[in-house]
Design a protein around this motif. Structure first.
Motif, PDB file in Angstrom:
ATOM      1  N   MET A  30       0.826  -1.197   0.000  1.00 27.74           N
ATOM      2  CA  MET A  30       0.000   0.000   0.000  1.00 27.74           C
ATOM      3  C   MET A  30       0.865   1.253   0.000  1.00 27.74           C
ATOM      4  SD  MET A  30      -3.009   0.858  -0.164  1.00 27.74           S
ATOM      5  CE  MET A  30      -4.189   2.075   0.166  1.00 27.74           C
ATOM      6  N   ARG A  31       1.973   1.190   0.740  1.00 26.43           N
ATOM      7  CA  ARG A  31       2.868   2.341   0.821  1.00 26.43           C
ATOM      8  C   ARG A  31       3.419   2.693  -0.563  1.00 26.43           C
ATOM      9  NH1 ARG A  31       8.114   2.276   4.595  1.00 26.43           N
ATOM     10  NH2 ARG A  31       6.755   3.137   6.170  1.00 26.43           N
ATOM     11  N   ALA A  32       3.718   1.657  -1.366  1.00 29.57           N
ATOM     12  CA  ALA A  32       4.248   1.895  -2.709  1.00 29.57           C
ATOM     13  C   ALA A  32       3.216   2.599  -3.587  1.00 29.57           C
ATOM     14  CB  ALA A  32       4.678   0.573  -3.340  1.00 29.57           C
ATOM     15  N   LYS A  33       1.944   2.223  -3.467  1.00 29.44           N
ATOM     16  CA  LYS A  33       0.896   2.870  -4.264  1.00 29.44           C
ATOM     17  C   LYS A  33       0.750   4.338  -3.885  1.00 29.44           C
ATOM     18  CE  LYS A  33      -2.099  -0.996  -5.400  1.00 29.44           C
ATOM     19  NZ  LYS A  33      -3.438  -1.562  -5.292  1.00 29.44           N
ATOM     20  N   ILE A  34       0.762   4.609  -2.585  1.00 26.12           N
ATOM     21  CA  ILE A  34       0.638   6.005  -2.129  1.00 26.12           C
ATOM     22  C   ILE A  34       1.812   6.829  -2.630  1.00 26.12           C
ATOM     23  CG2 ILE A  34       0.651   7.491  -0.083  1.00 26.12           C
ATOM     24  CD1 ILE A  34      -0.927   5.234   1.348  1.00 26.12           C
ATOM     25  N   THR A  35       3.020   6.277  -2.520  1.00 26.76           N
ATOM     26  CA  THR A  35       4.215   6.974  -2.994  1.00 26.76           C
ATOM     27  C   THR A  35       4.123   7.216  -4.494  1.00 26.76           C
ATOM     28  OG1 THR A  35       5.530   5.946  -1.258  1.00 26.76           O
ATOM     29  CG2 THR A  35       6.730   6.868  -3.129  1.00 26.76           C
ATOM     30  N   TYR A  36       3.658   6.207  -5.240  1.00 29.63           N
ATOM     31  CA  TYR A  36       3.532   6.355  -6.685  1.00 29.63           C
ATOM     32  C   TYR A  36       2.545   7.465  -7.041  1.00 29.63           C
ATOM     33  CZ  TYR A  36       3.049   5.140 -11.585  1.00 29.63           C
ATOM     34  OH  TYR A  36       3.031   5.201 -12.949  1.00 29.63           O
ATOM     35  N   PHE A  37       1.391   7.486  -6.384  1.00 30.07           N
ATOM     36  CA  PHE A  37       0.386   8.506  -6.699  1.00 30.07           C
ATOM     37  C   PHE A  37       0.856   9.903  -6.310  1.00 30.07           C
ATOM     38  CE2 PHE A  37      -2.676   4.862  -6.677  1.00 30.07           C
ATOM     39  CZ  PHE A  37      -3.008   4.967  -8.010  1.00 30.07           C
ATOM     40  N   ILE A  38       1.543  10.024  -5.193  1.00 28.37           N
ATOM     41  CA  ILE A  38       2.068  11.338  -4.796  1.00 28.37           C
ATOM     42  C   ILE A  38       3.111  11.804  -5.802  1.00 28.37           C
ATOM     43  CG2 ILE A  38       3.469  12.529  -3.059  1.00 28.37           C
ATOM     44  CD1 ILE A  38       1.935  10.907  -0.928  1.00 28.37           C
ATOM     45  N   THR A  39       4.013  10.905  -6.183  1.00 38.52           N
ATOM     46  CA  THR A  39       5.038  11.267  -7.162  1.00 38.52           C
ATOM     47  C   THR A  39       4.400  11.639  -8.493  1.00 38.52           C
ATOM     48  OG1 THR A  39       6.573   9.734  -6.091  1.00 38.52           O
ATOM     49  CG2 THR A  39       7.135  10.457  -8.313  1.00 38.52           C
ATOM     50  N   ALA A  40       3.411  10.885  -8.925  1.00 40.68           N
ATOM     51  CA  ALA A  40       2.723  11.189 -10.185  1.00 40.68           C
ATOM     52  C   ALA A  40       2.030  12.551 -10.109  1.00 40.68           C
ATOM     53  CB  ALA A  40       1.723  10.095 -10.517  1.00 40.68           C
ATOM     54  N   ALA A  41       1.399  12.850  -8.979  1.00 37.35           N
ATOM     55  CA  ALA A  41       0.723  14.145  -8.827  1.00 37.35           C
ATOM     56  C   ALA A  41       1.729  15.289  -8.872  1.00 37.35           C
ATOM     57  CB  ALA A  41      -0.067  14.169  -7.520  1.00 37.35           C
TER      58      ALA A  41
END
Length: 184
Positions: A1-12
């Motif tokens: 889950m942490r990887a998904k959150i990091t990915y979405f924050i980085t993408a944003a």
């Protein structure tokens, strides 16, 4: 889950950056001089490349996750039971042992996306990300390919006499690559 959150924050953050850079490029173009228009067009190329790169990576991750879910439903997802160092990293010798097994499985069944998926996981465990990505791309390509149709007659050749028979690709490695990711 942490990887998904990091990915979405980085993408944003990247999307925000692309919008910011794109607006600066448009301002330069609106200025109207030949130099500013040239720079403006050059600056607009950066967000276009960035958006394309972000889109391709997002597609890759979604497809890899879909394969993982399908393999998990089949009960074929590799179990993470590798020995770890005190810091939590996977032990290199344990990763090499699993890698050897996965490589042999892939060589035995080169047209099975499942073996390529497991090989990609083994590459990743051995910290060989470029080869892990190539193996996962191969798994995705094999998964998208329809299963081969059975020939209508058993004696029909698979290729014309003048055409060489196509060979299936082997496990991805460079000519001078070691037999295991760690070089042992």
């Amino acid at each position: 889950m942490r990887a998904k959150i990091t990915y979405f924050i980085t993408a944003a953050v990247l999307v925000f950056y692309f919008v910011l850079v794109g607006s600066r490029g448009l301002m330069l173009i609106r200025h109207g001089t030949p130099v500013t228009v040239t720079f403006g067009v050059a600056v607009l190329i950066l967000p276009v490349i960035g958006v394309w790169f972000l889109w391709k990576n997002t597609q890759f991750v979604r497809r890899a996750n879909a394969l993982a879910a399908e393999l998990d439903a089949e009960g074929g997802l590799p179990v993470d039971d590798l020995a770890r160092t005190p810091s939590g990293r996977i032990d290199r010798d344990a990763a090499d042992a699993v890698f050897t097994k996965r490589r042999e499985e892939t060589e035995d069944a080169p047209d099975d996306w499942r073996t390529w998926f497991r090989l990609a996981v083994a590459y990743q465990d051995a910290r060989d990300t470029p080869r892990a990505r190539k193996a996962m791309q191969r798994a995705i390509a094999l998964h998208k390919k329809p299963p081969p149709a059975a020939p209508s007659t058993p004696s029909a050749p698979s290729s014309a006499p003048d055409e060489p028979a196509s060979s299936s690709p082997s496990v991805p490695s460079s000519p001078a690559a070691p037999s295991s990711p760690s070089g042992a």
